[in-house]
Scaffold this active site. Structure first.
Site, PDB file in Angstrom:
ATOM      1  N   HIS A 122       0.830  -1.201   0.000  1.00 32.23           N
ATOM      2  CA  HIS A 122       0.000   0.000   0.000  1.00 32.23           C
ATOM      3  C   HIS A 122       0.862   1.248   0.000  1.00 32.23           C
ATOM      4  O   HIS A 122       1.695   1.437   0.901  1.00 32.23           O
ATOM      5  CB  HIS A 122      -0.897   0.046   1.238  1.00 32.23           C
ATOM      6  CG  HIS A 122      -1.937  -1.032   1.269  1.00 32.23           C
ATOM      7  ND1 HIS A 122      -2.881  -1.111   2.263  1.00 32.23           N
ATOM      8  CD2 HIS A 122      -2.178  -2.069   0.434  1.00 32.23           C
ATOM      9  CE1 HIS A 122      -3.669  -2.154   2.039  1.00 32.23           C
ATOM     10  NE2 HIS A 122      -3.254  -2.752   0.933  1.00 32.23           N
ATOM     11  N   ARG A 147      -0.814  -0.804  -4.345  1.00 33.74           N
ATOM     12  CA  ARG A 147      -2.110  -0.132  -4.335  1.00 33.74           C
ATOM     13  C   ARG A 147      -1.917   1.326  -3.978  1.00 33.74           C
ATOM     14  O   ARG A 147      -1.216   1.650  -3.013  1.00 33.74           O
ATOM     15  CB  ARG A 147      -3.040  -0.788  -3.301  1.00 33.74           C
ATOM     16  CG  ARG A 147      -4.490  -0.307  -3.383  1.00 33.74           C
ATOM     17  CD  ARG A 147      -5.319  -0.828  -2.220  1.00 33.74           C
ATOM     18  NE  ARG A 147      -5.143  -0.013  -1.029  1.00 33.74           N
ATOM     19  CZ  ARG A 147      -5.882  -0.144   0.093  1.00 33.74           C
ATOM     20  NH1 ARG A 147      -6.805  -1.083   0.157  1.00 33.74           N
ATOM     21  NH2 ARG A 147      -5.671   0.631   1.137  1.00 33.74           N
ATOM     22  N   TYR A 159     -10.986   7.231   2.444  1.00 36.03           N
ATOM     23  CA  TYR A 159     -10.661   5.829   2.706  1.00 36.03           C
ATOM     24  C   TYR A 159      -9.240   5.469   2.253  1.00 36.03           C
ATOM     25  O   TYR A 159      -8.792   5.875   1.184  1.00 36.03           O
ATOM     26  CB  TYR A 159     -11.639   4.881   1.990  1.00 36.03           C
ATOM     27  CG  TYR A 159     -11.143   3.457   2.043  1.00 36.03           C
ATOM     28  CD1 TYR A 159     -11.243   2.728   3.217  1.00 36.03           C
ATOM     29  CD2 TYR A 159     -10.491   2.883   0.962  1.00 36.03           C
ATOM     30  CE1 TYR A 159     -10.723   1.462   3.305  1.00 36.03           C
ATOM     31  CE2 TYR A 159      -9.974   1.608   1.034  1.00 36.03           C
ATOM     32  CZ  TYR A 159     -10.092   0.902   2.216  1.00 36.03           C
ATOM     33  OH  TYR A 159      -9.556  -0.355   2.301  1.00 36.03           O
ATOM     34  N   ASP A 212      -8.491   0.794  -4.573  1.00 32.05           N
ATOM     35  CA  ASP A 212      -9.674   0.310  -3.865  1.00 32.05           C
ATOM     36  C   ASP A 212     -10.706   1.429  -3.777  1.00 32.05           C
ATOM     37  O   ASP A 212     -10.469   2.455  -3.132  1.00 32.05           O
ATOM     38  CB  ASP A 212      -9.272  -0.166  -2.471  1.00 32.05           C
ATOM     39  CG  ASP A 212     -10.400  -0.882  -1.743  1.00 32.05           C
ATOM     40  OD1 ASP A 212     -11.532  -0.891  -2.255  1.00 32.05           O
ATOM     41  OD2 ASP A 212     -10.141  -1.430  -0.658  1.00 32.05           O
ATOM     42  N   HIS A 214     -13.722   0.886  -2.487  1.00 30.37           N
ATOM     43  CA  HIS A 214     -14.413   0.550  -1.240  1.00 30.37           C
ATOM     44  C   HIS A 214     -15.926   0.728  -1.350  1.00 30.37           C
ATOM     45  O   HIS A 214     -16.594   1.211  -0.424  1.00 30.37           O
ATOM     46  CB  HIS A 214     -13.856   1.334  -0.058  1.00 30.37           C
ATOM     47  CG  HIS A 214     -13.595   0.467   1.135  1.00 30.37           C
ATOM     48  ND1 HIS A 214     -14.302   0.540   2.308  1.00 30.37           N
ATOM     49  CD2 HIS A 214     -12.705  -0.532   1.311  1.00 30.37           C
ATOM     50  CE1 HIS A 214     -13.867  -0.352   3.165  1.00 30.37           C
ATOM     51  NE2 HIS A 214     -12.881  -1.022   2.585  1.00 30.37           N
ATOM     52  N   GLU A 238     -10.616  -2.473  -7.179  1.00 27.85           N
ATOM     53  CA  GLU A 238     -11.220  -3.304  -6.139  1.00 27.85           C
ATOM     54  C   GLU A 238     -12.507  -2.685  -5.607  1.00 27.85           C
ATOM     55  O   GLU A 238     -12.579  -1.468  -5.400  1.00 27.85           O
ATOM     56  CB  GLU A 238     -10.222  -3.474  -4.985  1.00 27.85           C
ATOM     57  CG  GLU A 238     -10.756  -4.293  -3.832  1.00 27.85           C
ATOM     58  CD  GLU A 238      -9.811  -4.298  -2.637  1.00 27.85           C
ATOM     59  OE1 GLU A 238     -10.241  -4.728  -1.558  1.00 27.85           O
ATOM     60  OE2 GLU A 238      -8.646  -3.864  -2.801  1.00 27.85           O
ATOM     61  N   GLU A 264     -14.032  -9.469  -0.566  1.00 26.08           N
ATOM     62  CA  GLU A 264     -13.470  -9.559   0.776  1.00 26.08           C
ATOM     63  C   GLU A 264     -14.553  -9.755   1.830  1.00 26.08           C
ATOM     64  O   GLU A 264     -14.266 -10.224   2.934  1.00 26.08           O
ATOM     65  CB  GLU A 264     -12.618  -8.336   1.112  1.00 26.08           C
ATOM     66  CG  GLU A 264     -13.362  -7.044   1.277  1.00 26.08           C
ATOM     67  CD  GLU A 264     -12.426  -5.868   1.515  1.00 26.08           C
ATOM     68  OE1 GLU A 264     -12.632  -5.126   2.494  1.00 26.08           O
ATOM     69  OE2 GLU A 264     -11.483  -5.686   0.719  1.00 26.08           O
ATOM     70  N   ARG A 285     -11.520 -11.822  -3.804  1.00 26.17           N
ATOM     71  CA  ARG A 285     -10.717 -11.291  -2.701  1.00 26.17           C
ATOM     72  C   ARG A 285     -11.024 -11.949  -1.351  1.00 26.17           C
ATOM     73  O   ARG A 285     -10.633 -11.455  -0.295  1.00 26.17           O
ATOM     74  CB  ARG A 285     -10.980  -9.793  -2.588  1.00 26.17           C
ATOM     75  CG  ARG A 285     -10.663  -9.021  -3.851  1.00 26.17           C
ATOM     76  CD  ARG A 285      -9.298  -8.413  -3.815  1.00 26.17           C
ATOM     77  NE  ARG A 285      -9.200  -7.480  -2.717  1.00 26.17           N
ATOM     78  CZ  ARG A 285      -8.302  -7.552  -1.726  1.00 26.17           C
ATOM     79  NH1 ARG A 285      -7.422  -8.518  -1.690  1.00 26.17           N
ATOM     80  NH2 ARG A 285      -8.304  -6.642  -0.763  1.00 26.17           N
ATOM     81  N   ASP A 318      -6.403  -6.028   9.982  1.00 25.94           N
ATOM     82  CA  ASP A 318      -7.268  -6.628  10.992  1.00 25.94           C
ATOM     83  C   ASP A 318      -7.407  -8.136  10.810  1.00 25.94           C
ATOM     84  O   ASP A 318      -8.273  -8.764  11.426  1.00 25.94           O
ATOM     85  CB  ASP A 318      -8.647  -5.954  11.005  1.00 25.94           C
ATOM     86  CG  ASP A 318      -9.325  -5.950   9.644  1.00 25.94           C
ATOM     87  OD1 ASP A 318      -8.884  -6.697   8.758  1.00 25.94           O
ATOM     88  OD2 ASP A 318     -10.296  -5.194   9.470  1.00 25.94           O
ATOM     89  N   GLU A 341      -2.669  -9.351  -1.082  1.00 27.45           N
ATOM     90  CA  GLU A 341      -2.517  -8.063  -0.402  1.00 27.45           C
ATOM     91  C   GLU A 341      -1.614  -8.245   0.813  1.00 27.45           C
ATOM     92  O   GLU A 341      -1.769  -9.191   1.580  1.00 27.45           O
ATOM     93  CB  GLU A 341      -3.889  -7.539   0.030  1.00 27.45           C
ATOM     94  CG  GLU A 341      -3.843  -6.187   0.718  1.00 27.45           C
ATOM     95  CD  GLU A 341      -5.220  -5.698   1.107  1.00 27.45           C
ATOM     96  OE1 GLU A 341      -5.353  -4.481   1.344  1.00 27.45           O
ATOM     97  OE2 GLU A 341      -6.153  -6.521   1.183  1.00 27.45           O
ATOM     98  N   TRP A 405     -18.902   2.545   3.720  1.00 28.68           N
ATOM     99  CA  TRP A 405     -17.520   2.774   4.125  1.00 28.68           C
ATOM    100  C   TRP A 405     -16.648   1.619   3.648  1.00 28.68           C
ATOM    101  O   TRP A 405     -17.010   0.467   3.831  1.00 28.68           O
ATOM    102  CB  TRP A 405     -17.365   2.880   5.644  1.00 28.68           C
ATOM    103  CG  TRP A 405     -15.971   3.304   5.985  1.00 28.68           C
ATOM    104  CD1 TRP A 405     -15.488   4.581   5.963  1.00 28.68           C
ATOM    105  CD2 TRP A 405     -14.849   2.476   6.303  1.00 28.68           C
ATOM    106  NE1 TRP A 405     -14.144   4.598   6.270  1.00 28.68           N
ATOM    107  CE2 TRP A 405     -13.733   3.298   6.475  1.00 28.68           C
ATOM    108  CE3 TRP A 405     -14.695   1.093   6.447  1.00 28.68           C
ATOM    109  CZ2 TRP A 405     -12.459   2.798   6.800  1.00 28.68           C
ATOM    110  CZ3 TRP A 405     -13.444   0.601   6.763  1.00 28.68           C
ATOM    111  CH2 TRP A 405     -12.330   1.469   6.942  1.00 28.68           C
TER     112      TRP A 405
END
Length: 405
Positions: A122, A147, A159, A212, A214, A238, A264, A285, A318, A341, A405
């Site tokens: 990132h 990314r 974001y 991304d 999001h 993404e 994801e 993802r 996370d 990632e 979000w």
């Protein structure tokens, strides 16, 4: 091989993590990641109150049967909380099986399909100049894919940026209630193409770039963005739109040849089925932790391979190093693996709690061959970092309307 004990640990070495440890009659144990950001304690309760009593005494070798027992047997199937809990159990059982076989888990799947794991890092920033500076550093560090995320001018809390923090783990702290961020689609759409234009002008086309969204755009807005970014040859866009209505990706696909990635938040193969078989996406993802474990993820990979769709597991901060190591084994095996990632090597606190060994060389991530996942959990160190209630942000439009979000 009877299951004799299941313990659940919650710790916060920078961010909250939920770890499951399953022990068997001969003393072998396995570990799994059950982290669900912002809903950690719901997963803990599910594990302790509804799963553990059902598994004591069962044969740890029966991974497939136990997975179906926990998924089909509960009647109330799917859902992020239950799937994260099931995933941790599944990971811990695969860890045990690998240790008992004295083999890395990827060998149990059929062996390696590649020598190392292609990762993307990132490059974030509060300005285009800062993003490009970070991108240059990552290229020097050997990354072959990156990314790009940048704060949108005159917008608070865009974001994917660091909000003045040094690393992702600092973002977890001091969020006893969800923070609110501001979003403007028009400002975003007018700005992001310039970020990639300057990145290509400065660094050329040898570095793979992705972005991304999001899920903050409508399908036609996302289609327009992808068209605007076509000259910059992205690896993928993404989460261009939400996945609740899969046909949104059909709209995007009909307007652009920019590759699309999503998944994801998928909990099961059924979430991905329509998008894959219609070839509306190019990358799935789904992560081991949020997709129910290794058992269903390898089935998802096999299904995706029939339609030329590649795997690109979510690798957010996370997800604990247990999930990262599970992805290493999965990615080494999966013939249709695309890219992983990777947010870096963690902090000293994180690496005190989770013990593992990885190395990045020329854009590829490598690990040592060890039985099971090759990662361990330091229970004593974890006690130093107690759980802190924390939430992901909430996004609102400039007029106050709640947004994705």
């Amino acid at each position: 091989m009877k299951i004799t004990d299941i313990k659940v640990f919650v710790c916060c070495p920078g961010r909250n993590f939920v770890t499951v440890k399953i022990s068997t009659a001969d003393g072998t144990y396995g570990i799994g990641d059950a982290t669900l950001n912002g809903r950690e304690m719901a997963v803990v309760t599910y594990l302790e109150e509804h799963i553990t009593p059902c598994l004591i005494g069962k044969d740890a070798h029966q991974i497939e049967d136990i997975w179906n027992y926990l998924y089909k047997g509960a009647y109330w199937q799917n859902g992020a909380v239950s799937i994260a809990a099931i995933a941790a159990i599944d990971m811990a059982l695969w860890d045990i099986k690998g240790k008992l076989a004295n083999m890395p888990v990827y060998q149990l799947l059929g062996g390696k399909s590649r020598k190392g794991i292609t990762v993307y890092g990132h490059a974030n920033g509060e300005s285009i100049e800062e993003v490009l500076q970070n991108l240059g550093t990552m290229i020097k560090d050997g990354y072959k894919a990156v990314r790009l995320q940048c704060t949108i001018p005159k917008t608070k809390g865009t974001y994917g940026t660091m909000e003045g923090k040094k690393n992702y783990y600092e973002l977890q702290g001091n969020r006893p209630l969800p923070p609110e961020q501001e979003w403007s689609t028009s400002k975003y759409m007018n700005f992001i193409p310039e970020l990639f234009k300057q990145a290509r002008e400065k660094f050329g086309y040898d570095i793979a770039l992705c972005h991304d969204v999001h899920s903050r755009l409508t399908p036609i807005e996302a289609a327009r963005l992808c068209k605007l970014l076509e000259p910059y040859n992205l690896l993928f866009i993404e989460d261009a739109v939400t996945t609740e209505n899969p046909e949104g990706y059909k709209v995007i696909r009909e307007h652009t040849d920019t590759p699309l990635a999503t998944g994801e938040k998928f909990n099961a193969i059924w979430d991905a089925k329509e998008m894959i078989q219609n070839q509306w996406i190019d990358y799935v993802r789904t992560a081991v932790t949020h997709g129910g474990g290794l058992t269903p993820l390898k089935k998802l990979a096999d299904f995706a391979s029939l339609y030329h769709v590649r795997m690109a597991p979510h690798g957010a901060p996370d997800l604990s190093p247990i999930c990262l190591m599970a992805h290493m084994h999965f990615n080494l095996w999966a013939p249709n693996f695309g890219v992983q990632e990777f947010i870096g090597f963690g902090t000293p606190e994180l690496n005190e709690v989770f013990l593992y060994d990885i190395a990045l060389k020329e854009g590829l991530l490598y690990m040592e061959d060890k039985p099971g996942w090759g990662v361990d959990f330091n229970e004593e160190a974890a006690k130093k970092y107690p759980y802190k209630r924390s939430y992901l942000p909430v996004s609102r439009l400039e007029d106050g309307t709640l947004w994705n979000w």
